[in-house]
Design an enzyme around this catalytic site. Structure first.
Site, PDB file in Angstrom:
ATOM      1  N   ASP A  66      -9.512 -25.709  93.825  1.00 56.80           N
ATOM      2  CA  ASP A  66      -8.012 -25.736  93.246  1.00 56.80           C
ATOM      3  C   ASP A  66      -6.814 -24.942  94.212  1.00 56.80           C
ATOM      4  O   ASP A  66      -7.205 -24.717  95.257  1.00 56.80           O
ATOM      5  CB  ASP A  66      -7.802 -24.941  91.817  1.00 56.80           C
ATOM      6  CG  ASP A  66      -8.093 -23.481  92.020  1.00 56.80           C
ATOM      7  OD1 ASP A  66      -8.151 -22.933  93.095  1.00 56.80           O
ATOM      8  OD2 ASP A  66      -8.635 -22.732  91.029  1.00 56.80           O
ATOM      9  N   LYS A  88      -3.707 -27.759  90.035  1.00 62.59           N
ATOM     10  CA  LYS A  88      -2.734 -27.959  89.053  1.00 62.59           C
ATOM     11  C   LYS A  88      -1.756 -26.818  89.363  1.00 62.59           C
ATOM     12  O   LYS A  88      -1.910 -25.539  89.747  1.00 62.59           O
ATOM     13  CB  LYS A  88      -3.242 -27.376  87.543  1.00 62.59           C
ATOM     14  CG  LYS A  88      -4.430 -28.194  87.318  1.00 62.59           C
ATOM     15  CD  LYS A  88      -5.199 -27.880  85.921  1.00 62.59           C
ATOM     16  CE  LYS A  88      -6.288 -28.886  85.577  1.00 62.59           C
ATOM     17  NZ  LYS A  88      -7.004 -28.354  84.034  1.00 62.59           N
ATOM     18  N   MET A 203       0.237 -15.224  85.422  1.00 65.65           N
ATOM     19  CA  MET A 203       0.950 -16.321  85.140  1.00 65.65           C
ATOM     20  C   MET A 203       2.251 -15.909  84.320  1.00 65.65           C
ATOM     21  O   MET A 203       2.773 -16.603  83.286  1.00 65.65           O
ATOM     22  CB  MET A 203       0.481 -17.272  84.219  1.00 65.65           C
ATOM     23  CG  MET A 203      -0.964 -17.960  85.114  1.00 65.65           C
ATOM     24  SD  MET A 203      -1.799 -19.084  84.313  1.00 65.65           S
ATOM     25  CE  MET A 203      -2.716 -18.083  83.043  1.00 65.65           C
TER      26      MET A 203
END
Length: 288
Positions: A66, A88, A203
């Site tokens: 990733d 992503k 996040m």
């Protein structure tokens, strides 16, 4: 669903032929599935990889990685291995989660040694658990190679103890995103507003303004020390120290971007870099 990339189809075909022609211990003409390794690469610095992680990476046939995996990690990959990006970002997924599942399954069934390289904490607000569950339900063995978590690794480099006797007796991990549409991911703020606890927010850039207001509304002092760390432990690391009431504005002014980890609590003031500006603190960390 087989891979749609021509090169990967060829690799998959070669692996299947190798498996079918190799024979097994019982004299059968076909071998069982390969292994999938979920490798946690840690907060960013490739030098904190575990020895087991290095060995698994070096012996892999296929590595799915990733966007949070450091480029230095790729230097460990064997010459015959294949790399596939499945990262992503907010609003863009190079591969859907279903496609990632099927890629892992297809190559494992072909007898390959598959490594799923995951940055930061794949089992903390990541999709590592979903991938494990899918593969295990398909009869594929998944082995997890644990690494240093983003929360502890990044905080440790800054000299921030997540718990400290007399200052913080617990630590809590929060996420700024929530899977359930229409559900507030910050509903935990009421129970998280504990001045004797440390909060680590993953996040959380977009929701920090709301989170900070809710924490203060539920009793967390507005002058609680806090820090936002962009690309923690990497050479590009950026820091922003501020009191809770000012952190969101300071982050906006500094234009920090994802991935950014946020630590809130009195322990932040124990860092040698408190209360330096982002540029000063980053230079101090580099010198250290």
């Amino acid at each position: 669903m087989p891979p749609r990339i021509p090169e990967l189809k060829k690799v998959l075909k070669v692996l299947r032929e190798k498996r079918d022609s190799g024979g097994c211990d019982g004299g059968e003409g076909s071998c069982g599935p390969g292994n999938v390794y979920l490798v946690e690469t840690g907060p960013g610095d490739s030098e904190v990889l575990t020895l087991k992680a290095v060995r698994v990476i070096q012996n892999a046939d296929l590595l799915l990685y990733d966007r949070l995996v450091s480029n230095d990690v790729f230097e460990l990959v064997g010459p015959d291995a294949r790399l596939l990006y499945v990262g992503k970002t907010a609003g863009y997924h190079s591969r859907s989660q279903v496609e990632i599942h099927e890629l892992l399954l297809s190559f494992a069934e072909a007898g390959a040694t598959v490594v799923r390289l995951k940055g930061e904490d794949p089992l903390v607000f990541g999709r590592g658990g979903e991938e494990m569950d899918f593969l295990q339900n398909q009869g594929i063995q998944v082995k997890v190679i644990p690494g240093i978590t983003a929360a502890s690794g990044i905080a440790a480099e800054l000299g921030i103890p997540l718990t400290h006797r007399g200052i913080a007796n617990s630590v809590r991990f929060l996420t700024g995103h929530w899977r359930k549409v229409g559900t507030d991911p910050l509903f935990v703020a009421e129970n998280a507003a504990d001045p004797d606890s440390t909060l680590v927010v993953y996040m959380g850039l977009s929701t920090l303004p709301s989170l900070a207001l809710k924490l203060m509304h539920h009793g967390l002092p507005s002058d609680t020390p806090a820090v936002a760390i962009e690309r923690g432990t990497k050479p590009q690391q950026l820091l922003m120290f501020a009191e809770l009431k000012d952190l969101a504005d300071e982050i906006s002014s500094a234009e920090l971007v994802s991935p950014t980890l946020i630590v809130i609590g009195k322990v932040v003031a124990l860092s040698l870099f408190w209360p330096h500006s982002s540029r000063e603190a980053s230079l101090l960390v580099e010198v250290k």
